[in-house]
Write an enzyme that holds these catalytic residues in place. Structure first.
Site, PDB file in Angstrom:
ATOM      1  CG  HIS A  16      -6.521  20.678 -10.940  1.00  0.00           C
ATOM      2  ND1 HIS A  16      -7.817  20.310 -11.432  1.00  0.00           N
ATOM      3  CD2 HIS A  16      -6.297  19.424 -10.215  1.00  0.00           C
ATOM      4  CE1 HIS A  16      -8.095  19.481 -11.317  1.00  0.00           C
ATOM      5  NE2 HIS A  16      -7.193  18.787 -10.721  1.00  0.00           N
ATOM      6  CB  THR A  28      -8.732  13.097 -12.897  1.00  0.00           C
ATOM      7  OG1 THR A  28     -10.249  13.268 -13.631  1.00  0.00           O
ATOM      8  CG2 THR A  28      -7.869  13.265 -14.337  1.00  0.00           C
ATOM      9  CD  GLU A 105      -6.207  13.340  -6.811  1.00  0.00           C
ATOM     10  OE1 GLU A 105      -5.896  12.953  -5.817  1.00  0.00           O
ATOM     11  OE2 GLU A 105      -7.152  14.196  -7.010  1.00  0.00           O
ATOM     12  CD1 TRP A 106      -4.928   6.833  -4.865  1.00  0.00           C
ATOM     13  CD2 TRP A 106      -5.576   7.746  -2.926  1.00  0.00           C
ATOM     14  NE1 TRP A 106      -5.153   6.019  -3.807  1.00  0.00           N
ATOM     15  CE2 TRP A 106      -5.640   6.209  -2.706  1.00  0.00           C
ATOM     16  CE3 TRP A 106      -6.243   8.617  -1.841  1.00  0.00           C
ATOM     17  CZ2 TRP A 106      -5.853   5.854  -1.187  1.00  0.00           C
ATOM     18  CZ3 TRP A 106      -6.436   8.363  -0.559  1.00  0.00           C
ATOM     19  CH2 TRP A 106      -6.396   6.828  -0.372  1.00  0.00           C
ATOM     20  NE  ARG A 187     -11.618  15.955  -1.378  1.00  0.00           N
ATOM     21  CZ  ARG A 187     -12.312  15.083  -1.946  1.00  0.00           C
ATOM     22  NH1 ARG A 187     -13.346  14.681  -0.985  1.00  0.00           N
ATOM     23  NH2 ARG A 187     -12.332  14.636  -3.049  1.00  0.00           N
TER      24      ARG A 187
END
Length: 236
Positions: A16, A28, A105-106, A187
């Site tokens: 993003h 974030t 996201e994590w 990643r």
């Protein structure tokens, strides 16, 4: 025969665009921030150069798209694909689009909104990491996700992508895939694509609004690989 060519299925990873926390390096995860105006420009620039007929990401060759539920990923998807041109446009409710927490996201838990230095100091104040510094790839996040949990959900997506692409390793049908998500989790996805544990040493940089490319060596679904560089399609 080259290891990778235009007939071998590919997976495009899209990070993003910029958010307010991207600019200052704050972690974030679940916080649902929108793109900044510059973040929208980043993605629009990427789309203009790389998305469309006979471009790097040709929607005619894309059979599946996975999108994170977070607002910043949804906005990025729309900037990339939401066009009135049927050769470019794909709506968020298209049957080929899957919105899933598996590529969110994590979850940073107690570390949400903090900088790396703040997280390390917080852990030391709690008596942790006396012999070595905190490493998210190895240690995960208090109150959030462990590396094992992130691995499990990303492996589910990889299995689905490869099941879709496995029958078409020699171009029998265009089955490129696109993931629109976040910097750290993408990643992580690349490491798992290469069958590496998340704490494997593989330094990577992934700019906001950028696209990375994964594929397979020798048209073989059992030899997942990443592109070190790829020539862009000839413009017609």
């Amino acid at each position: 025969m080259s290891d990778l060519d235009s007939t071998t299925p590919r997976v495009f990873l899209v990070r993003h665009g910029e958010t307010e926390w991207t600019k200052n390096g704050r972690y974030t995860g679940t916080t649902d921030l929108p793109l900044t105006p510059y973040g929208i420009e980043q993605v629009a620039g990427t789309a203009a150069l790389l998305v469309g007929p006979h471009k790097l990401v040709d929607v005619a060759r894309v059979s599946s798209i996975w999108v994170s539920p977070r607002k910043r990923a949804q906005q990025t998807f729309k900037c990339l694909f939401d066009s009135e041109d049927p050769n470019v446009g794909i709506s968020i409710d298209d049957e080929k689009v899957t919105i899933t927490e598996d590529i969110a996201e994590w979850d940073y838990g107690d570390y949400e909104g903090l900088l790396v230095g703040e997280i390390r100091q917080k852990r030391k104040d709690e008596g942790l990491d006396q012999e070595r510094e905190w490493d998210i790839w190895r240690d995960g996040c208090e109150g959030g996700e462990s590396a094992r949990q992130v691995t499990e959900r990303l492996d589910r997506v990889i299995e689905k992508v490869q099941d879709l692409q496995r029958p078409y390793m020699n171009g029998e049908k265009p089955v490129d895939a696109v993931l629109v998500a976040h910097g750290l989790v993408l990643r992580c996805f690349m490491k798992r694509w290469l069958k590496l544990p998340l704490d494997a040493e593989l330094p990577m940089i992934f700019s906001p609004g950028a696209i990375s490319i994964l594929g397979y060596k020798n048209h073989d679904v059992n030899q997942p690989a990443f592109f070190m560089g790829m020539a862009l399609p000839a413009q017609k």
